[in-house]
Scaffold this motif. Structure first.
Motif, mmCIF file in Angstrom:
data_model
loop_
_atom_site.group_PDB
_atom_site.id
_atom_site.type_symbol
_atom_site.label_atom_id
_atom_site.label_comp_id
_atom_site.label_asym_id
_atom_site.label_seq_id
_atom_site.Cartn_x
_atom_site.Cartn_y
_atom_site.Cartn_z
ATOM 1 N N LEU A 37 0.835 -1.069 0.085
ATOM 2 C CA LEU A 37 -0.137 0.050 0.107
ATOM 3 C C LEU A 37 0.906 1.187 -0.137
ATOM 4 O O LEU A 37 1.615 1.344 0.857
ATOM 5 C CB LEU A 37 -1.014 0.145 1.131
ATOM 6 C CG LEU A 37 -2.003 -0.905 1.434
ATOM 7 C CD1 LEU A 37 -2.307 -1.502 2.700
ATOM 8 C CD2 LEU A 37 -3.310 -0.415 0.905
ATOM 9 N N THR A 38 0.457 2.128 -0.951
ATOM 10 C CA THR A 38 1.034 3.462 -0.909
ATOM 11 C C THR A 38 0.402 4.510 0.127
ATOM 12 O O THR A 38 -0.716 4.073 0.385
ATOM 13 C CB THR A 38 1.280 4.112 -2.237
ATOM 14 O OG1 THR A 38 -0.161 4.338 -2.678
ATOM 15 C CG2 THR A 38 1.802 3.255 -3.323
ATOM 16 N N ALA A 39 0.987 5.672 0.340
ATOM 17 C CA ALA A 39 0.508 6.435 1.383
ATOM 18 C C ALA A 39 -1.182 6.613 0.636
ATOM 19 O O ALA A 39 -2.008 6.821 1.780
ATOM 20 C CB ALA A 39 1.258 7.798 1.154
ATOM 21 N N ASN A 40 -1.310 6.924 -0.576
ATOM 22 C CA ASN A 40 -2.557 7.281 -1.218
ATOM 23 C C ASN A 40 -3.584 6.047 -0.857
ATOM 24 O O ASN A 40 -4.616 6.202 -0.472
ATOM 25 C CB ASN A 40 -2.461 7.443 -2.668
ATOM 26 C CG ASN A 40 -1.818 8.883 -2.950
ATOM 27 O OD1 ASN A 40 -1.864 9.934 -2.155
ATOM 28 N ND2 ASN A 40 -1.220 8.999 -4.186
ATOM 29 N N MET A 41 -2.956 4.869 -0.976
ATOM 30 C CA MET A 41 -3.716 3.538 -0.625
ATOM 31 C C MET A 41 -4.183 3.488 0.751
ATOM 32 O O MET A 41 -5.332 3.142 1.076
ATOM 33 C CB MET A 41 -3.110 2.373 -1.027
ATOM 34 C CG MET A 41 -2.968 2.651 -2.844
ATOM 35 S SD MET A 41 -2.171 1.079 -3.336
ATOM 36 C CE MET A 41 -3.484 -0.193 -3.164
ATOM 37 N N TRP A 42 -3.321 3.868 1.766
ATOM 38 C CA TRP A 42 -3.669 3.874 3.030
ATOM 39 C C TRP A 42 -4.583 4.650 3.535
ATOM 40 O O TRP A 42 -5.834 4.475 4.060
ATOM 41 C CB TRP A 42 -2.422 4.123 3.976
ATOM 42 C CG TRP A 42 -1.610 2.981 4.207
ATOM 43 C CD1 TRP A 42 -0.136 2.834 3.772
ATOM 44 C CD2 TRP A 42 -1.813 1.795 4.973
ATOM 45 N NE1 TRP A 42 0.323 1.805 4.071
ATOM 46 C CE2 TRP A 42 -0.424 1.187 4.900
ATOM 47 C CE3 TRP A 42 -2.797 1.313 5.698
ATOM 48 C CZ2 TRP A 42 -0.467 -0.273 5.405
ATOM 49 C CZ3 TRP A 42 -2.804 -0.015 6.174
ATOM 50 C CH2 TRP A 42 -1.665 -0.656 6.278
ATOM 51 N N ASP A 43 -4.614 5.724 2.990
ATOM 52 C CA ASP A 43 -5.703 7.004 3.090
ATOM 53 C C ASP A 43 -7.048 6.815 2.480
ATOM 54 O O ASP A 43 -7.944 6.561 3.250
ATOM 55 C CB ASP A 43 -5.458 8.313 2.406
ATOM 56 C CG ASP A 43 -6.251 9.448 2.660
ATOM 57 O OD1 ASP A 43 -6.594 9.704 3.798
ATOM 58 O OD2 ASP A 43 -6.574 9.934 1.679
ATOM 59 N N PHE A 70 -1.941 -11.161 1.175
ATOM 60 C CA PHE A 70 -2.621 -10.329 1.870
ATOM 61 C C PHE A 70 -2.010 -8.948 1.637
ATOM 62 O O PHE A 70 -2.654 -8.246 0.673
ATOM 63 C CB PHE A 70 -2.686 -10.744 3.440
ATOM 64 C CG PHE A 70 -3.586 -9.898 4.343
ATOM 65 C CD1 PHE A 70 -4.928 -9.835 4.117
ATOM 66 C CD2 PHE A 70 -2.980 -8.833 5.229
ATOM 67 C CE1 PHE A 70 -5.680 -8.779 4.885
ATOM 68 C CE2 PHE A 70 -3.807 -8.089 6.032
ATOM 69 C CZ PHE A 70 -5.291 -8.289 5.776
ATOM 70 N N THR A 71 -1.241 -8.452 2.438
ATOM 71 C CA THR A 71 -0.459 -7.240 1.714
ATOM 72 C C THR A 71 1.128 -7.256 2.397
ATOM 73 O O THR A 71 1.147 -7.743 3.465
ATOM 74 C CB THR A 71 -1.071 -5.959 2.227
ATOM 75 O OG1 THR A 71 -0.050 -4.892 1.804
ATOM 76 C CG2 THR A 71 -1.578 -5.871 3.727
ATOM 77 N N ALA A 72 1.969 -6.839 1.452
ATOM 78 C CA ALA A 72 3.245 -6.750 1.993
ATOM 79 C C ALA A 72 3.596 -5.342 2.677
ATOM 80 O O ALA A 72 4.591 -5.114 3.379
ATOM 81 C CB ALA A 72 4.241 -6.743 0.732
ATOM 82 N N PRO A 115 1.623 -13.938 2.113
ATOM 83 C CA PRO A 115 2.225 -13.020 3.027
ATOM 84 C C PRO A 115 1.527 -12.012 3.697
ATOM 85 O O PRO A 115 0.918 -11.224 3.000
ATOM 86 C CB PRO A 115 3.337 -12.499 2.274
ATOM 87 C CG PRO A 115 3.760 -13.558 1.137
ATOM 88 C CD PRO A 115 2.241 -13.840 0.832
ATOM 89 N N ALA A 116 1.575 -11.389 5.057
ATOM 90 C CA ALA A 116 1.169 -10.379 5.773
ATOM 91 C C ALA A 116 2.426 -9.978 6.347
ATOM 92 O O ALA A 116 2.526 -10.361 7.582
ATOM 93 C CB ALA A 116 -0.014 -10.591 6.402
ATOM 94 N N MET A 117 3.081 -8.834 5.571
ATOM 95 C CA MET A 117 4.126 -8.679 6.252
ATOM 96 C C MET A 117 4.108 -7.079 6.762
ATOM 97 O O MET A 117 3.540 -6.226 6.109
ATOM 98 C CB MET A 117 5.353 -8.618 5.139
ATOM 99 C CG MET A 117 5.315 -9.989 4.415
ATOM 100 S SD MET A 117 5.851 -11.347 5.551
ATOM 101 C CE MET A 117 7.399 -10.935 6.254
ATOM 102 N N GLY A 118 4.982 -6.683 7.678
ATOM 103 C CA GLY A 118 5.253 -5.131 8.154
ATOM 104 C C GLY A 118 3.813 -4.638 8.702
ATOM 105 O O GLY A 118 2.915 -5.402 9.549
#
Length: 266
Positions: A37-43, A70-72, A115-118
């Protein structure tokens, strides 16, 4: 079934939103970057999660990633092109999104296939229930990147696996495979990949059939039990170390081991 797709500026990146039979389903789709996810995607993810409350028919939110991820977590390559200040802002937005999902007044089910990472692991931990396939992999390799965990991030892990295992996660950068994650309590259910979607929908419908008052009450009560501790981080501790973070990100992009210098205690 209602389906709505939000396309992002990033290539082939989108967040898919569906409503069906009392279930709201969010799918993170960015396959070329392991759904990072980029910053825009998190928002955008936070906005869509809150919008699930607009329909009173929605009783349960399901969050999953497309394909075998899942998401990296956050997009590390994005950090290589921005300043430390912008990177810090991106992490703050990420934490706000995760907390928003964690505090939604309805049950949230995470579906982990791959993977579900970080930050992806933190997003999974913000879900009330996690269902994993035998492809699930969970880890938080921040030690390779100079990312610092504040106590709010760490607490989600401590509450499930304990303090020593949490430190082991970061000290070694280890990754839990599906069976180990299930035994540690990071996954509530472990099913075969071919059965994952069907099982998740069935579980969602089961939860949706329960009393909303009971579900909300237990969610609030559990949170009060877990939060019986000093006030958590409010922004004083940065997410990025000014020395280690730039080196960790450069090493990630250049596909080499990072070269960190030993830190002196303040």
């Amino acid at each position: 079934m209602q389906v709505r797709t939000t396309r992002m500026h990033e290539e082939d990146a989108k967040i898919i939103y569906q409503e069906t039979a009392g279930l709201a389903i969010i799918t993170i789709h960015r396959p070329q970057a392991k759904n990072a996810l980029t910053a825009n995607m998190w928002d955008e993810l936070a906005k869509i999660a809150v919008q699930t409350l607009n329909n009173p028919k929605n009783k349960v939110l399901i969050i999953k990633g497309s394909g075998e991820n899942f998401t990296a977590g956050s997009d590390i390559k994005e950090f290589n092109a921005i300043s430390l200040e912008k990177a810090e802002e991106a992490f703050v937005q990420m934490e706000k999104t995760i907390s928003t999902i964690e505090n939604l007044p309805l049950p949230v089910i995470g579906v982990i296939n791959g993977p579900a990472m970080g930050a992806g692991l933190e997003l999974a931990l913000a879900c009330d229930i996690r269902i994993g396939s035998d492809n699930a992999r969970l880890g938080i390799p921040v030690g390779k990147l100079g990312i610092t965990l504040n106590n709010k991030f760490a607490k989600r892990l401590v509450d499930l696996v304990g303090p020593s295992a949490t430190k082991d996660f970061v000290f070694t950068g280890r990754m839990y495979k599906a069976e180990e994650a299930y035994k540690a309590g990071l996954l509530n259910y472990l099913v075969a990949e071919k059965d994952l979607n069907r099982f998740s929908i069935r579980m969602g419908k089961l939860v949706a059939g329960m009393s909303p008052a009971s579900l909300l009450a237990v969610k609030k009560s559990v949170k009060e039990c877990l939060d019986a501790s000093p006030v958590l981080w409010k922004g004083s501790t940065p997410f990025v170390d000014p020395t280690d973070f730039p080196e960790g990100v450069r090493a990630f992009v250049e596909k080499r081991p990072p070269k960190f210098a030993r830190k002196k205690e303040n």
